[in-house]
Structures are given as structure tokens and as C-alpha cells.
Design an enzyme around this catalytic site. Sequence first.
Site, PDB file in Angstrom:
ATOM      1  N   ASN A  12       0.873  -1.176   0.000  1.00 11.71           N
ATOM      2  CA  ASN A  12       0.000   0.000   0.000  1.00 11.71           C
ATOM      3  C   ASN A  12       0.910   1.225   0.000  1.00 11.71           C
ATOM      4  O   ASN A  12       1.453   1.598   1.029  1.00 11.71           O
ATOM      5  CB  ASN A  12      -0.891  -0.036   1.258  1.00 11.71           C
ATOM      6  CG  ASN A  12      -1.716   1.217   1.419  1.00 11.71           C
ATOM      7  OD1 ASN A  12      -1.812   2.038   0.503  1.00 11.71           O
ATOM      8  ND2 ASN A  12      -2.334   1.369   2.592  1.00 11.71           N
ATOM      9  N   TRP A  13       1.075   1.793  -1.186  1.00 11.61           N
ATOM     10  CA  TRP A  13       2.023   2.912  -1.302  1.00 11.61           C
ATOM     11  C   TRP A  13       1.466   4.202  -0.697  1.00 11.61           C
ATOM     12  O   TRP A  13       2.212   5.182  -0.556  1.00 11.61           O
ATOM     13  CB  TRP A  13       2.379   3.154  -2.776  1.00 11.61           C
ATOM     14  CG  TRP A  13       3.177   2.050  -3.422  1.00 11.61           C
ATOM     15  CD1 TRP A  13       3.577   0.867  -2.847  1.00 11.61           C
ATOM     16  CD2 TRP A  13       3.672   2.027  -4.770  1.00 11.61           C
ATOM     17  NE1 TRP A  13       4.282   0.107  -3.756  1.00 11.61           N
ATOM     18  CE2 TRP A  13       4.354   0.801  -4.951  1.00 11.61           C
ATOM     19  CE3 TRP A  13       3.602   2.907  -5.847  1.00 11.61           C
ATOM     20  CZ2 TRP A  13       4.963   0.452  -6.155  1.00 11.61           C
ATOM     21  CZ3 TRP A  13       4.203   2.557  -7.048  1.00 11.61           C
ATOM     22  CH2 TRP A  13       4.888   1.343  -7.200  1.00 11.61           C
ATOM     23  N   LYS A  14       0.165   4.208  -0.389  1.00 12.01           N
ATOM     24  CA  LYS A  14      -0.470   5.426   0.150  1.00 12.01           C
ATOM     25  C   LYS A  14      -0.188   6.609  -0.783  1.00 12.01           C
ATOM     26  O   LYS A  14      -0.156   6.435  -1.993  1.00 12.01           O
ATOM     27  CB  LYS A  14      -0.008   5.671   1.590  1.00 12.01           C
ATOM     28  CG  LYS A  14      -0.202   4.429   2.452  1.00 12.01           C
ATOM     29  CD  LYS A  14      -0.014   4.671   3.915  1.00 12.01           C
ATOM     30  CE  LYS A  14      -0.258   3.364   4.656  1.00 12.01           C
ATOM     31  NZ  LYS A  14      -0.167   3.515   6.103  1.00 12.01           N
ATOM     32  N   HIS A  97      -9.659   1.562   4.665  1.00 11.27           N
ATOM     33  CA  HIS A  97      -8.402   1.733   5.409  1.00 11.27           C
ATOM     34  C   HIS A  97      -8.631   2.745   6.523  1.00 11.27           C
ATOM     35  O   HIS A  97      -9.378   3.711   6.350  1.00 11.27           O
ATOM     36  CB  HIS A  97      -7.303   2.203   4.445  1.00 11.27           C
ATOM     37  CG  HIS A  97      -5.947   2.179   5.076  1.00 11.27           C
ATOM     38  ND1 HIS A  97      -5.522   3.145   5.955  1.00 11.27           N
ATOM     39  CD2 HIS A  97      -4.931   1.282   4.987  1.00 11.27           C
ATOM     40  CE1 HIS A  97      -4.302   2.842   6.373  1.00 11.27           C
ATOM     41  NE2 HIS A  97      -3.920   1.713   5.794  1.00 11.27           N
ATOM     42  N   GLU A  99      -6.958   5.124   7.508  1.00  8.80           N
ATOM     43  CA  GLU A  99      -6.666   6.521   7.130  1.00  8.80           C
ATOM     44  C   GLU A  99      -7.840   7.133   6.388  1.00  8.80           C
ATOM     45  O   GLU A  99      -8.095   8.333   6.506  1.00  8.80           O
ATOM     46  CB  GLU A  99      -5.366   6.577   6.315  1.00  8.80           C
ATOM     47  CG  GLU A  99      -4.153   6.388   7.228  1.00  8.80           C
ATOM     48  CD  GLU A  99      -2.946   5.729   6.591  1.00  8.80           C
ATOM     49  OE1 GLU A  99      -2.857   5.673   5.347  1.00  8.80           O
ATOM     50  OE2 GLU A  99      -2.085   5.241   7.350  1.00  8.80           O
ATOM     51  N   GLU A 167      -5.564  -4.319  10.711  1.00  8.70           N
ATOM     52  CA  GLU A 167      -4.526  -3.308  10.897  1.00  8.70           C
ATOM     53  C   GLU A 167      -4.840  -2.476  12.140  1.00  8.70           C
ATOM     54  O   GLU A 167      -5.642  -1.538  12.072  1.00  8.70           O
ATOM     55  CB  GLU A 167      -4.480  -2.373   9.679  1.00  8.70           C
ATOM     56  CG  GLU A 167      -4.184  -3.087   8.380  1.00  8.70           C
ATOM     57  CD  GLU A 167      -3.588  -2.139   7.347  1.00  8.70           C
ATOM     58  OE1 GLU A 167      -2.484  -2.425   6.883  1.00  8.70           O
ATOM     59  OE2 GLU A 167      -4.204  -1.111   7.040  1.00  8.70           O
ATOM     60  N   GLY A 173       2.457   2.564  10.738  1.00  7.32           N
ATOM     61  CA  GLY A 173       3.496   3.585  10.591  1.00  7.32           C
ATOM     62  C   GLY A 173       4.187   3.975  11.888  1.00  7.32           C
ATOM     63  O   GLY A 173       4.953   4.937  11.921  1.00  7.32           O
ATOM     64  N   SER A 213       3.214  -1.730  10.602  1.00 10.11           N
ATOM     65  CA  SER A 213       4.641  -1.808  10.898  1.00 10.11           C
ATOM     66  C   SER A 213       5.255  -3.176  10.600  1.00 10.11           C
ATOM     67  O   SER A 213       6.178  -3.612  11.285  1.00 10.11           O
ATOM     68  CB  SER A 213       4.918  -1.397  12.345  1.00 10.11           C
ATOM     69  OG  SER A 213       4.573  -0.030  12.533  1.00 10.11           O
ATOM     70  N   GLY A 234       2.767  -0.939   4.304  1.00  5.86           N
ATOM     71  CA  GLY A 234       2.886   0.464   3.925  1.00  5.86           C
ATOM     72  C   GLY A 234       4.344   0.845   3.731  1.00  5.86           C
ATOM     73  O   GLY A 234       4.940   0.634   2.668  1.00  5.86           O
ATOM     74  N   GLY A 235       4.944   1.393   4.789  1.00  3.44           N
ATOM     75  CA  GLY A 235       6.319   1.917   4.720  1.00  3.44           C
ATOM     76  C   GLY A 235       7.311   0.962   4.073  1.00  3.44           C
ATOM     77  O   GLY A 235       8.087   1.367   3.189  1.00  3.44           O
TER      78      GLY A 235
HETATM   79  P1  PGA Z   1       2.716   0.478   7.650  1.00  7.44           P
HETATM   80  O1  PGA Z   1       1.264   0.702   6.991  1.00  7.44           O
HETATM   81  O2  PGA Z   1       3.249  -0.810   7.111  1.00  7.44           O
HETATM   82  O3  PGA Z   1       3.513   1.681   7.195  1.00  7.44           O
HETATM   83  O4  PGA Z   1       2.523   0.440   9.130  1.00  7.44           O
HETATM   84  C1  PGA Z   1       0.383  -0.369   6.788  1.00  7.44           C
HETATM   85  C2  PGA Z   1      -0.920   0.125   6.203  1.00  7.44           C
HETATM   86  O5  PGA Z   1      -1.429   1.164   6.639  1.00  7.44           O
HETATM   87  O6  PGA Z   1      -1.483  -0.514   5.293  1.00  7.44           O
END
Ligand code: PGA
Length: 251
Positions: A12-14, A97, A99, A167, A173, A213, A234-235
Amino acid sequence: MTIHRRPLIAGNWKMNLDAARGGALAKAVADKANEYECEFLLCPPAPYLSLVEQSIEGSAVRLGAQDCHVNEGGAHTGDVSAAMLKDVGCSYVILGHSERRADHGENDEDVAAKVTAAWGLELSAIICVGETEQERDSGQTLTIVSAQIAGSVPDGANAANTVVAYEPVWAIGSGKTPTPADVAEVHGAIRSNLAEIAGKEAAAGIRILYGGSLKPGNSSEFLALEDVDGGLIGGASLQAEDFLAIAASCP
Ligand code: PGA
């Protein structure tokens, strides 16, 4: 009977990267994808979907989006429909998600409507659930997650059209993660919740990803758990080396 669920490693590149870096990252993943047992998915920002599609063409990597609108088209400035995602080569879309729930006020009902829209275009929905830190600290994790599953997963979910991502909001993050035992408990509960909606057999085939994470240093302990069928990353999905190292830690 044991049901085989092929692990899904989803990036997930966001709202990160640009055309040059996104294209190069997608190509680096595509070049190696067939050396792994898992299924790979890349979910770039909407403007880069076609570019990433070109970079992964001919490989086993799948393309996904990070959201869609409930309608197929019309006067919705700034939005993107499931039909458009299908048109540019997506096979998955991340929905609900945390976010988006936080930044755009999306609730379970909104998420369920989007899932139905995605299914209508034969896109698989990756439905995200997870508790906040405060909810966890007050012992409500299973209650919150069960309510999100009940509200966000429509009737008709099955292994082909649905993936669930657990999640914990506080783990995203932050570098913090739950313990593997905590994750095992929540994933087991999610599978029971899915069985209530979709029936035991369908629920047994639906993949449940862990996200929050996830990185090469901790992924093997989560991915080894029985009800963890991959990761939403994500990251660590923004570097091919880390993303592939997580894939390599799939059992
Ligand atoms: P993260 O994000 O790996 O940076 O914690 C995961 C996500 O929100 O899908």
C-alpha cells in the site's frame, strides 16, 4: 480438510513516490515475483495505476487501488469509480483503510457500499479493520473489530471477492506491533465473524492479512501464524528489497 490460502503480499504505497520511483519499484518487484510462492499486489496512488500496470505487464504481480467511489460514474469531483479501476487493469481495491475512515469520515456502511460496488466490477475488496490504541487499552479490540466486520463485509463474501486486513490503527506507521499471540487471537476471531456472514466454508477460504509496521525483521513471526495469510504493507513496501524480504519470510 485443510484449505490452502495462497499468501498475499500487498504493498500500500499510500500517497507516496512519484512516476519515476514508482515505475522503477514496480519493475524491480515484477522482475523477481516469479521466484516466490506468494501472490504480489501493488496499490499505487491512482495517477500512477496505468504506469505501474505497464511496469508489471507480463509478470505475476497484480494491480490494486486504494479506494473507490460507490457509483459507477457521474458528478463526483475528485473521485474514482470501480469501473475506472477495472478499466486500467486493477484486480483489487483496498477499502475502509483506517486513514480513509479517519481522514474522510468513512463508516462501516460506506465501506460495505464500496465493497458492493467493487464486487459489481469483479474487483476483489481488501476490507480493512482495526482498533485504536484507546480501544485496545480499554480491552475492546475484539468487540470493535467484530463490529467492523459485521458492518463492512456484505453478504456474499468469498475467497475470490474478499480479503480482510487486520490493521491495528496504533501499529500503522508507528514501529509498534501487537504480539503474535494478540494477532493470532484477533485473526481467529475475524474468521469466526466471517463464518457468521459468509458460512464456514467460504470463511475458511478468505485470506486475512496482517498490517501495521510489518518489516523484514518481524514479518516471519506474523506470517507463520495459522490465520495470517499475508501482509498489507505500507512503509516497507516503498523499497523493493524490504518488500521482497517480507515476501521471502512467508512460510
Ligand atoms: P505500515 O502501513 O506498514 O507503514 O505500518 C500499513 C498500512 O497502513 O497498510
